[in-house]
Scaffold this active site. Structure first.
Site, PDB file in Angstrom:
ATOM      1  N   ASP A  13       0.890  -1.168   0.000  1.00 41.62           N
ATOM      2  CA  ASP A  13       0.000   0.000   0.000  1.00 41.62           C
ATOM      3  C   ASP A  13       0.921   1.209   0.000  1.00 41.62           C
ATOM      4  O   ASP A  13       1.652   1.431   0.962  1.00 41.62           O
ATOM      5  CB  ASP A  13      -0.868  -0.050   1.262  1.00 41.62           C
ATOM      6  CG  ASP A  13      -1.719   1.197   1.459  1.00 41.62           C
ATOM      7  OD1 ASP A  13      -1.521   2.198   0.728  1.00 41.62           O
ATOM      8  OD2 ASP A  13      -2.573   1.181   2.365  1.00 41.62           O
ATOM      9  N   TYR A 230       1.149   0.517  15.057  1.00 40.58           N
ATOM     10  CA  TYR A 230       0.156   0.379  13.999  1.00 40.58           C
ATOM     11  C   TYR A 230       0.509   1.255  12.804  1.00 40.58           C
ATOM     12  O   TYR A 230       0.676   2.458  12.939  1.00 40.58           O
ATOM     13  CB  TYR A 230      -1.244   0.751  14.508  1.00 40.58           C
ATOM     14  CG  TYR A 230      -2.287   0.642  13.412  1.00 40.58           C
ATOM     15  CD1 TYR A 230      -2.567  -0.592  12.832  1.00 40.58           C
ATOM     16  CD2 TYR A 230      -2.959   1.764  12.944  1.00 40.58           C
ATOM     17  CE1 TYR A 230      -3.487  -0.703  11.815  1.00 40.58           C
ATOM     18  CE2 TYR A 230      -3.895   1.661  11.927  1.00 40.58           C
ATOM     19  CZ  TYR A 230      -4.156   0.425  11.365  1.00 40.58           C
ATOM     20  OH  TYR A 230      -5.069   0.312  10.353  1.00 40.58           O
ATOM     21  N   LYS A 233      -2.985  -2.196   8.219  1.00 43.01           N
ATOM     22  CA  LYS A 233      -3.024  -3.654   8.382  1.00 43.01           C
ATOM     23  C   LYS A 233      -2.114  -4.328   7.352  1.00 43.01           C
ATOM     24  O   LYS A 233      -1.694  -3.717   6.382  1.00 43.01           O
ATOM     25  CB  LYS A 233      -4.458  -4.152   8.215  1.00 43.01           C
ATOM     26  CG  LYS A 233      -5.178  -4.366   9.549  1.00 43.01           C
ATOM     27  CD  LYS A 233      -4.533  -5.477  10.380  1.00 43.01           C
ATOM     28  CE  LYS A 233      -5.283  -5.703  11.679  1.00 43.01           C
ATOM     29  NZ  LYS A 233      -4.432  -6.140  12.784  1.00 43.01           N
TER      30      LYS A 233
HETATM   31  P1  13P Z   1      -5.051  -0.151   5.311  1.00 43.11           P
HETATM   32  O1  13P Z   1      -4.348  -1.110   6.219  1.00 43.11           O
HETATM   33  O2  13P Z   1      -5.774  -0.835   4.206  1.00 43.11           O
HETATM   34  O3  13P Z   1      -4.122   0.905   4.831  1.00 43.11           O
HETATM   35  O4  13P Z   1      -6.209   0.544   6.154  1.00 43.11           O
HETATM   36  C1  13P Z   1      -5.870   1.285   7.287  1.00 43.11           C
HETATM   37  C2  13P Z   1      -7.016   1.761   8.109  1.00 43.11           C
HETATM   38  O5  13P Z   1      -6.784   2.303   9.150  1.00 43.11           O
HETATM   39  C3  13P Z   1      -8.382   1.547   7.670  1.00 43.11           C
HETATM   40  O6  13P Z   1      -9.312   2.102   8.563  1.00 43.11           O
HETATM   41 MG    MG Z   2      -5.011  -1.946   2.582  1.00 39.32          MG
HETATM   42 MG    MG Z   3      -3.905   2.271   3.423  1.00 37.97          MG
END
Ligand code: 13P
Ligand code: MG
Ligand code: MG
Ligand code: 13P
Length: 367
Positions: A13, A230, A233
């Site tokens: 990402d 964090y 994800k």
């Molecule tokens: P991603 O992990 O897809 O970047 O999403 C992060 C997030 O905080 C979604 O609410």
């Molecule tokens: Mg993502």
């Molecule tokens: Mg993202």
């Protein structure tokens, strides 16, 4: 010895809009430009740039084997270049998954997710690439277990002589950085005892026992364990060989007809259903979710990709999507309470500890 082709799926990402919803075409174009140039130089044979929500998935075929520094450099450079575009466009989370700027021949441990396997191309080499968004690699544990070890899902385990002896699962303990090989069917209970802990023991590879042929490979990269906090994800990718002694296309995607609960969704801090969708519908907006999974079917022909066929675009998955939305509604009604919100252990890597810190001094001993 017959020449082996390598299928590499490397994902990251590196920015999206608005928020974490979707990768804009400019970033996909930038990656395609890089892969096209590499194809001309014969570094790779063929490629397809896919996206699942805000994650770019580089699907590449080549003859350089797994963990090839040239292939990893190509992926890293493509993501870096896409990050430059993302920054120019002021996209959200530009460069999000490129956690460490220390490329030294392999993207492992730097943020991107990797699923690669090498094999001798069969007369008809059908494969499926999976990618998910707003969840973590544990989301693939249940469906891959079912496709390769559960005869209630996969009739081939009962009636195909090549599958009947079972499969070997390479399971990784991602906390202790250890691995174990488990044979199904006789070690099925041991396998489920481990992979039922979806944040701890992950399926990395699956081999067919009759000839030890590689059958599937999954990304197991955990961003929080790399970054210590964090950072979005660990949206996973995976690839499976299908048909003729492996699960058929239908058997491989059948487990996804059950929208099982996975970790992720809003702020990577919630449980919700995994909804199978087409690549076009992987645009997570409701509370940044619910979590999505796509599956793209290809044939590999002399190292070239024929396809993709967007398998979850099938209307037969409409019912699963409806169920997923009902489950999403049900889970949402728990608001900030577990089990919708993840347990404390998983919240450790979110911003929640900063909030808890604020009133730490107000706690008194109970007499
Ligand atoms: P991603 O992990 O897809 O970047 O999403 C992060 C997030 O905080 C979604 O609410
Ligand atoms: Mg993502
Ligand atoms: Mg993202
Ligand atoms: P931010 O603090 O970056 O807004 O993170 C929350 C988030 O991304 C949920 O979409």
């Amino acid at each position: 010895m017959a020449k082996k082709v390598t299928l590499s799926v490397i994902k990251a990402d590196v920015g999206s809009y608005p928020g974490h919803v979707v990768v804009p075409p400019e970033l996909l174009d930038e990656c395609e430009k890089h892969l096209e140039a590499a194809q001309k130089k014969k570094i790779i044979n063929d490629f397809y740039v896919a996206h699942c929500g805000d994650d770019i998935n580089l699907i590449m075929t080549h003859y350089r084997g797994v963990d090839s520094s040239e292939i990893h450099k190509l992926a890293w450079d493509s993501f870096k270049a896409a990050t430059v575009v993302a920054k120019k466009m002021k996209l959200y989370g530009a460069g999000q998954d490129l956690l460490k700027d220390a490329f030294a021949g392999n993207v492992k441990g730097l943020g991107p997710g990797v699923a690669e396997m090498e094999f001798v191309e069969r007369p008809a080499e059908s494969i499926i690439v999976f990618a998910a968004d707003k969840t973590d690699p544990g989301a693939f544990s249940l469906p891959f277990y079912r496709a390769f070890a559960d005869p209630f899902c996969t009739p081939g385990l009962t009636i195909d002589p090549k599958m009947h002896p079972g499969f070997t699962f390479e399971v990784h303990d991602i906390v202790e950085n250890k691995k174990i090989m488990l044979n199904t069917p006789e070690e099925t209970y041991d396998l489920t005892a481990l992979v039922g802990s979806t944040g701890h023991y992950l399926i990395k590879r699956i081999y067919r026992r009759i000839d030890n042929e590689i059958s599937a490979v999954l990304s197991t990269d955990k961003l929080a364990l790399i970054a210590g906090q964090y950072v979005g994800k660990d949206d996973p990718c995976a690839a499976a060989r299908v048909q003729a002694g492996f699960p058929s296309v239908g058997e491989m995607i059948e487990p996804f007809a059950f929208p099982h609960l996975v970790s992720g969704w809003m702020r990577g801090s919630h449980r919700g259903p995994l909804m199978p969708v087409s690549e076009l519908d992987a645009r997570n907006s409701r509370l940044d979710g619910p979590s999505r999974v796509i599956s793209l079917g290809f044939n590999i022909s002399d190292g070239n990709l024929v396809g993709p066929q967007d398998l979850f675009a099938d209307i037969a998955y409409d019912y699963t999507r409806k169920q997923a939305q009902e489950i999403a509604d049900y889970m949402r009604r728990h608001g900030p309470f577990e089990p919708h919100r993840l347990g404390e252990e998983d919240m450790e890597y979110t911003n929640l500890p900063k909030i808890l810190e604020k009133f730490k001094h107000r706690f008194e001993n109970i007499k």
